[in-house]
Design an enzyme around this catalytic site. Sequence first.
Site, PDB file in Angstrom:
ATOM      1  N   CYS A 117      47.320   5.096  58.540  1.00 37.57           N
ATOM      2  CA  CYS A 117      48.487   5.969  58.418  1.00 37.57           C
ATOM      3  C   CYS A 117      48.068   7.439  58.543  1.00 37.57           C
ATOM      4  O   CYS A 117      47.764   7.896  59.633  1.00 37.57           O
ATOM      5  CB  CYS A 117      49.240   5.675  57.123  1.00 37.57           C
ATOM      6  SG  CYS A 117      50.934   6.325  57.119  1.00 37.57           S
ATOM      7  N   HIS A 223      50.158   0.099  57.379  1.00 37.36           N
ATOM      8  CA  HIS A 223      49.274  -0.103  56.225  1.00 37.36           C
ATOM      9  C   HIS A 223      48.861  -1.570  56.143  1.00 37.36           C
ATOM     10  O   HIS A 223      49.503  -2.374  55.456  1.00 37.36           O
ATOM     11  CB  HIS A 223      49.995   0.298  54.934  1.00 37.36           C
ATOM     12  CG  HIS A 223      50.053   1.764  54.690  1.00 37.36           C
ATOM     13  ND1 HIS A 223      49.156   2.428  53.881  1.00 37.36           N
ATOM     14  CD2 HIS A 223      50.895   2.706  55.163  1.00 37.36           C
ATOM     15  CE1 HIS A 223      49.452   3.721  53.850  1.00 37.36           C
ATOM     16  NE2 HIS A 223      50.505   3.911  54.623  1.00 37.36           N
ATOM     17  N   GLU A 225      46.496  -2.891  54.515  1.00 39.91           N
ATOM     18  CA  GLU A 225      46.045  -3.280  53.175  1.00 39.91           C
ATOM     19  C   GLU A 225      47.206  -3.821  52.334  1.00 39.91           C
ATOM     20  O   GLU A 225      46.988  -4.488  51.317  1.00 39.91           O
ATOM     21  CB  GLU A 225      45.357  -2.100  52.480  1.00 39.91           C
ATOM     22  CG  GLU A 225      46.267  -1.056  51.843  1.00 39.91           C
ATOM     23  CD  GLU A 225      46.939  -0.112  52.829  1.00 39.91           C
ATOM     24  OE1 GLU A 225      47.675   0.794  52.383  1.00 39.91           O
ATOM     25  OE2 GLU A 225      46.732  -0.269  54.045  1.00 39.91           O
TER      26      GLU A 225
END
Length: 247
Positions: A117, A223, A225
């Site tokens: 990001c 993102h 994660e």
Amino acid sequence: MVSQPESAALRVVVTVSVAADDPDPALARRKHERYADAVRRHGGEPLLLDAALPFAGRARALAGMDGLVLAGGVDLHPARYGQPLAGTRHPEPARDDLEAEAWAAAAERALPVLGICRGLQAINVFLGGSLLQHVDGHAGPPWGQGPALCHPIRLLPDTRLRRLLGADAPATLEVNSYHHQAVRPADLAPGLVAAALAASPEGDLVEALEAPGGRFVVGLQCHPERTESSPPELERIWAAFVGACRR
């Protein structure tokens, strides 16, 4: 703040915000741990690094790293790419300085870098590119405050990203979207190429970028994660990044 790993076998520095300065420090720490968990899942030892760490400790952390994750966060200051404030929100120059230092340390040793990001945007800016300071319709609710806004991205052929995701990955992926700034193809720094695109009111936006060649330098605008809103194929990027750190 620096969170030390238990083992120095494979150190991955993850640059993050100063959680204590966040309006919700506990939520900020939960966000940081998602990056750390992703690194651990593939055998790396994350070292969370923020701008509150004194210079000497920062220098030791960067000297000992095997790879670098530039994590998500607030906007870079547009002075970094020669523009006035025109849509940028709440920049943190101290974090910009930290990440510029970390980027330079990684570049000096040709270490792998993964940008997430803000991290994608930082890679582009540090290499001489610029940003679109605001684009409507891509931010969605903040993480932890509702379901993620998602949108499709188009993977481009003949890129490192496409090869890492594998021949079985679809050409279009549905990814989360937590950003209000972006990189357009015309904003790309010299030496970077787009690896995925998404449509927007401003035209195509770069949803993944990379540096051609042997060194692992990859940026994702989404993102990965945040696995609850990410396609499972993106876990392969974490595996490939940590694998590159071992070499």
